[in-house]
Design a protein around this motif. Structure first.
Motif, PDB file in Angstrom:
ATOM      1  N   TYR A 266       0.830  -1.203   0.000  1.00  0.00           N
ATOM      2  CA  TYR A 266       0.000   0.000   0.000  1.00  0.00           C
ATOM      3  C   TYR A 266       0.868   1.258   0.000  1.00  0.00           C
ATOM      4  O   TYR A 266       0.542   2.254  -0.658  1.00  0.00           O
ATOM      5  N   ALA A 267       1.979   1.232   0.754  1.00  0.00           N
ATOM      6  CA  ALA A 267       2.868   2.392   0.787  1.00  0.00           C
ATOM      7  C   ALA A 267       3.464   2.660  -0.589  1.00  0.00           C
ATOM      8  O   ALA A 267       3.579   3.819  -1.021  1.00  0.00           O
ATOM      9  N   GLU A 268       3.830   1.593  -1.302  1.00  0.00           N
ATOM     10  CA  GLU A 268       4.378   1.757  -2.649  1.00  0.00           C
ATOM     11  C   GLU A 268       3.322   2.337  -3.592  1.00  0.00           C
ATOM     12  O   GLU A 268       3.629   3.210  -4.419  1.00  0.00           O
ATOM     13  N   THR A 269       2.091   1.855  -3.468  1.00  0.00           N
ATOM     14  CA  THR A 269       1.010   2.388  -4.302  1.00  0.00           C
ATOM     15  C   THR A 269       0.771   3.852  -3.988  1.00  0.00           C
ATOM     16  O   THR A 269       0.589   4.681  -4.890  1.00  0.00           O
ATOM     17  N   ALA A 270       0.768   4.205  -2.701  1.00  0.00           N
ATOM     18  CA  ALA A 270       0.559   5.601  -2.312  1.00  0.00           C
ATOM     19  C   ALA A 270       1.672   6.500  -2.846  1.00  0.00           C
ATOM     20  O   ALA A 270       1.426   7.644  -3.245  1.00  0.00           O
ATOM     21  N   ALA A 271       2.898   5.987  -2.878  1.00  0.00           N
ATOM     22  CA  ALA A 271       4.009   6.783  -3.397  1.00  0.00           C
ATOM     23  C   ALA A 271       3.866   7.028  -4.899  1.00  0.00           C
ATOM     24  O   ALA A 271       4.206   8.103  -5.397  1.00  0.00           O
ATOM     25  N   ARG A 272       3.335   6.029  -5.613  1.00  0.00           N
ATOM     26  CA  ARG A 272       3.153   6.175  -7.058  1.00  0.00           C
ATOM     27  C   ARG A 272       1.963   7.074  -7.391  1.00  0.00           C
ATOM     28  O   ARG A 272       1.913   7.668  -8.469  1.00  0.00           O
ATOM     29  N   HIS A 273       0.978   7.133  -6.485  1.00  0.00           N
ATOM     30  CA  HIS A 273      -0.248   7.892  -6.745  1.00  0.00           C
ATOM     31  C   HIS A 273      -0.494   8.848  -5.575  1.00  0.00           C
ATOM     32  O   HIS A 273      -1.358   8.600  -4.726  1.00  0.00           O
ATOM     33  N   PRO A 274       0.236   9.944  -5.515  1.00  0.00           N
ATOM     34  CA  PRO A 274       0.180  10.816  -4.340  1.00  0.00           C
ATOM     35  C   PRO A 274      -1.172  11.489  -4.111  1.00  0.00           C
ATOM     36  O   PRO A 274      -1.416  12.001  -3.017  1.00  0.00           O
ATOM     37  N   ALA A 275      -2.044  11.481  -5.106  1.00  0.00           N
ATOM     38  CA  ALA A 275      -3.354  12.109  -4.916  1.00  0.00           C
ATOM     39  C   ALA A 275      -4.379  11.153  -4.306  1.00  0.00           C
ATOM     40  O   ALA A 275      -5.467  11.576  -3.924  1.00  0.00           O
ATOM     41  N   TRP A 276      -4.047   9.869  -4.217  1.00  0.00           N
ATOM     42  CA  TRP A 276      -5.012   8.888  -3.724  1.00  0.00           C
ATOM     43  C   TRP A 276      -4.958   8.795  -2.204  1.00  0.00           C
ATOM     44  O   TRP A 276      -3.885   8.691  -1.607  1.00  0.00           O
ATOM     45  N   ALA A 277      -6.115   8.773  -1.580  1.00  0.00           N
ATOM     46  CA  ALA A 277      -6.197   8.516  -0.142  1.00  0.00           C
ATOM     47  C   ALA A 277      -6.351   7.028   0.155  1.00  0.00           C
ATOM     48  O   ALA A 277      -5.943   6.555   1.221  1.00  0.00           O
ATOM     49  N   GLU A 278      -6.931   6.277  -0.778  1.00  0.00           N
ATOM     50  CA  GLU A 278      -7.359   4.909  -0.481  1.00  0.00           C
ATOM     51  C   GLU A 278      -6.220   4.001  -0.041  1.00  0.00           C
ATOM     52  O   GLU A 278      -6.370   3.200   0.882  1.00  0.00           O
ATOM     53  N   ALA A 279      -5.064   4.105  -0.677  1.00  0.00           N
ATOM     54  CA  ALA A 279      -3.960   3.213  -0.312  1.00  0.00           C
ATOM     55  C   ALA A 279      -3.535   3.430   1.137  1.00  0.00           C
ATOM     56  O   ALA A 279      -3.276   2.468   1.873  1.00  0.00           O
ATOM     57  N   MET A 280      -3.484   4.681   1.577  1.00  0.00           N
ATOM     58  CA  MET A 280      -3.084   4.942   2.957  1.00  0.00           C
ATOM     59  C   MET A 280      -4.177   4.549   3.947  1.00  0.00           C
ATOM     60  O   MET A 280      -3.885   4.156   5.083  1.00  0.00           O
ATOM     61  N   ILE A 281      -5.435   4.649   3.534  1.00  0.00           N
ATOM     62  CA  ILE A 281      -6.520   4.166   4.398  1.00  0.00           C
ATOM     63  C   ILE A 281      -6.350   2.669   4.643  1.00  0.00           C
ATOM     64  O   ILE A 281      -6.433   2.184   5.780  1.00  0.00           O
ATOM     65  N   ARG A 282      -6.101   1.930   3.588  1.00  0.00           N
ATOM     66  CA  ARG A 282      -5.946   0.477   3.728  1.00  0.00           C
ATOM     67  C   ARG A 282      -4.696   0.145   4.539  1.00  0.00           C
ATOM     68  O   ARG A 282      -4.697  -0.796   5.341  1.00  0.00           O
ATOM     69  N   LYS A 283      -3.638   0.918   4.326  1.00  0.00           N
ATOM     70  CA  LYS A 283      -2.431   0.710   5.129  1.00  0.00           C
ATOM     71  C   LYS A 283      -2.747   0.940   6.611  1.00  0.00           C
ATOM     72  O   LYS A 283      -2.330   0.161   7.487  1.00  0.00           O
ATOM     73  N   GLY A 284      -3.500   1.984   6.901  1.00  0.00           N
ATOM     74  CA  GLY A 284      -3.881   2.243   8.281  1.00  0.00           C
ATOM     75  C   GLY A 284      -4.701   1.126   8.875  1.00  0.00           C
ATOM     76  O   GLY A 284      -4.512   0.733  10.037  1.00  0.00           O
ATOM     77  N   MET A 285      -5.609   0.545   8.094  1.00  0.00           N
ATOM     78  CA  MET A 285      -6.443  -0.543   8.583  1.00  0.00           C
ATOM     79  C   MET A 285      -5.601  -1.773   8.910  1.00  0.00           C
ATOM     80  O   MET A 285      -5.839  -2.463   9.907  1.00  0.00           O
ATOM     81  N   VAL A 286      -4.605  -2.044   8.051  1.00  0.00           N
ATOM     82  CA  VAL A 286      -3.721  -3.182   8.303  1.00  0.00           C
ATOM     83  C   VAL A 286      -2.958  -2.964   9.615  1.00  0.00           C
ATOM     84  O   VAL A 286      -2.871  -3.865  10.464  1.00  0.00           O
ATOM     85  N   HIS A 287      -2.392  -1.793   9.788  1.00  0.00           N
ATOM     86  CA  HIS A 287      -1.653  -1.504  11.026  1.00  0.00           C
ATOM     87  C   HIS A 287      -2.588  -1.564  12.239  1.00  0.00           C
ATOM     88  O   HIS A 287      -2.224  -2.104  13.292  1.00  0.00           O
ATOM     89  N   GLN A 288      -3.777  -1.018  12.093  1.00  0.00           N
ATOM     90  CA  GLN A 288      -4.721  -1.009  13.218  1.00  0.00           C
ATOM     91  C   GLN A 288      -5.082  -2.420  13.635  1.00  0.00           C
ATOM     92  O   GLN A 288      -5.126  -2.746  14.826  1.00  0.00           O
ATOM     93  N   GLN A 289      -5.335  -3.283  12.657  1.00  0.00           N
ATOM     94  CA  GLN A 289      -5.682  -4.668  12.959  1.00  0.00           C
ATOM     95  C   GLN A 289      -4.513  -5.387  13.631  1.00  0.00           C
ATOM     96  O   GLN A 289      -4.714  -6.251  14.499  1.00  0.00           O
ATOM     97  N   ALA A 290      -3.294  -5.020  13.251  1.00  0.00           N
ATOM     98  CA  ALA A 290      -2.103  -5.645  13.834  1.00  0.00           C
ATOM     99  C   ALA A 290      -1.731  -5.038  15.186  1.00  0.00           C
ATOM    100  O   ALA A 290      -0.739  -5.450  15.787  1.00  0.00           O
ATOM    101  N   GLY A 291      -2.509  -4.076  15.653  1.00  0.00           N
ATOM    102  CA  GLY A 291      -2.208  -3.441  16.931  1.00  0.00           C
ATOM    103  C   GLY A 291      -1.118  -2.404  16.863  1.00  0.00           C
ATOM    104  O   GLY A 291      -0.612  -1.958  17.902  1.00  0.00           O
ATOM    105  N   GLU A 292      -0.737  -1.987  15.655  1.00  0.00           N
ATOM    106  CA  GLU A 292       0.333  -1.001  15.474  1.00  0.00           C
ATOM    107  C   GLU A 292      -0.317   0.379  15.373  1.00  0.00           C
ATOM    108  O   GLU A 292      -0.440   0.977  14.306  1.00  0.00           O
TER     109      GLU A 292
END
Length: 332
Positions: A266-292
């Protein structure tokens, strides 16, 4: 894993296909011949405006076309499409009903009325309209496809399969018919036949990524992660610029229980598409589920800064995290 991540590979497949060129919009019209009259010239201009996502401008052109030729079917359909895109549903349906006064046995008009009902969430009424269109023309493929879609939405996979099979029989070269059939078969648990239908859709329109995303989803549902990854590779080859394709590798890692790989993707996708919020939202969900929680908060804040409409999800998730931690309650 948040439930949302378990179904992200495809999102609604209908939407992925229907937003593209092959599938019908809320209202469609016959292919225009070269403009030979003022009305046809306005219809062509209206269609160009619709293609440019300017429904207001398109509406003006279709109004002029109807002023020049009140019985112009393409203009009536285009006007209704413009009104639908502006979410003026009552006006769109009224425009179609007026056109039906002149052509009461036109299957395309009846299908268009059904699409307006479908767009409004009136699925039973949409079904009745599509069936009525098929009484007028049993082989009218747009009505068969739409009937299949509304049947899938209603959880009637058997009925959807029948509609899509009729569409394939009527026009075996239409990729969306095979794609719909694959979705109906997948909903019925017939994975091998579903994959075969998706592969046929991919053969017919190799520039489309959606069939390969669908195949990846079938494999992922059966936890065949390697085959799912191979299908995603084919999707990237077909259309590497597709947003769903760009996000799908992270989705696959998340579904397979590989949160670190998912976050990195997701971080790589967000870097390639800086206008997109969705990749970072999904990255946040993954971290949240992992307790990070710190990493999740950072990802959500990044998504919010990107400012897309989807960032509302990040705002909601961040607010819950702050509230749960009993910190920054005012900010939450």
């Amino acid at each position: 894993m948040p439930a949302r991540l378990l179904t992200l590979l495809l999102a609604p497949l209908a939407a992925l296909w229907l937003c593209a060129a092959d599938a019908a919009p809320v209202v469609s019209g016959p292919t225009a011949a070269p403009a030979a009259s003022p009305a046809e010239a306005e219809v062509d201009a209206g269609r160009r405006a619709l293609a440019a996502a300017d429904a207001t401008k398109a509406l003006g052109h279709f109004d002029k076309a109807l002023a020049a030729d009140p019985r112009n079917l393409a203009a009536a359909l285009g006007r209704a499409e413009s009104l639908s895109r502006l979410q003026r549903w009552d006006d769109a349906e009224a425009a179609l009903r007026r056109a039906q006064d002149s052509e009461p046995r036109n299957a395309e008009l009846r299908t268009a009325v059904g699409r307006v009902a479908f767009a409004r969430g009136q699925y039973e009424r949409a079904t009745r309209e599509f069936l009525a269109a098929l009484e007028l023309d049993p082989a009218f493929v747009p009505a068969l496809l739409d009937l299949g879609e509304v049947s899938l939405m209603a959880g009637r996979a058997n009925a959807a399969e029948q509609s899509f099979r009729r569409a394939v029989a009527a026009d075996g070269k239409r990729a969306s018919a095979h794609f719909g059939l694959g979705r109906a078969l997948a909903a019925r648990g017939q994975s091998a036949d579903a994959i075969a239908a998706f592969e046929r859709a991919a053969q017919l329109e190799p520039q489309r990524a959606q069939p390969w995303l669908a195949i990846a989803n079938v494999h992922a549902s059966a936890k065949r992660w390697d085959q799912a990854g191979e299908a995603l590779g084919r999707a990237r080859q077909a259309d590497g610029n597709d947003r769903a394709v760009a996000l799908a590798q992270g989705d696959l890692h998340a579904a397979a229980g590989r949160p670190a790989e998912a976050a990195r993707s997701y971080a790589e996708t967000a870097a390639r598409h800086p206008a997109w919020a969705e990749a970072m939202i999904r990255k946040g969900m993954v971290h949240q589920q992992a307790g990070e929680r710190s990493a999740a908060e950072s990802a959500y804040r990044d998504a919010i800064r990107r400012g897309e409409a989807q960032a509302a999800v990040a705002l909601n998730n961040l607010a819950w995290m702050l509230a749960e931690d009993r910190r920054a309650l005012n900010e939450a």
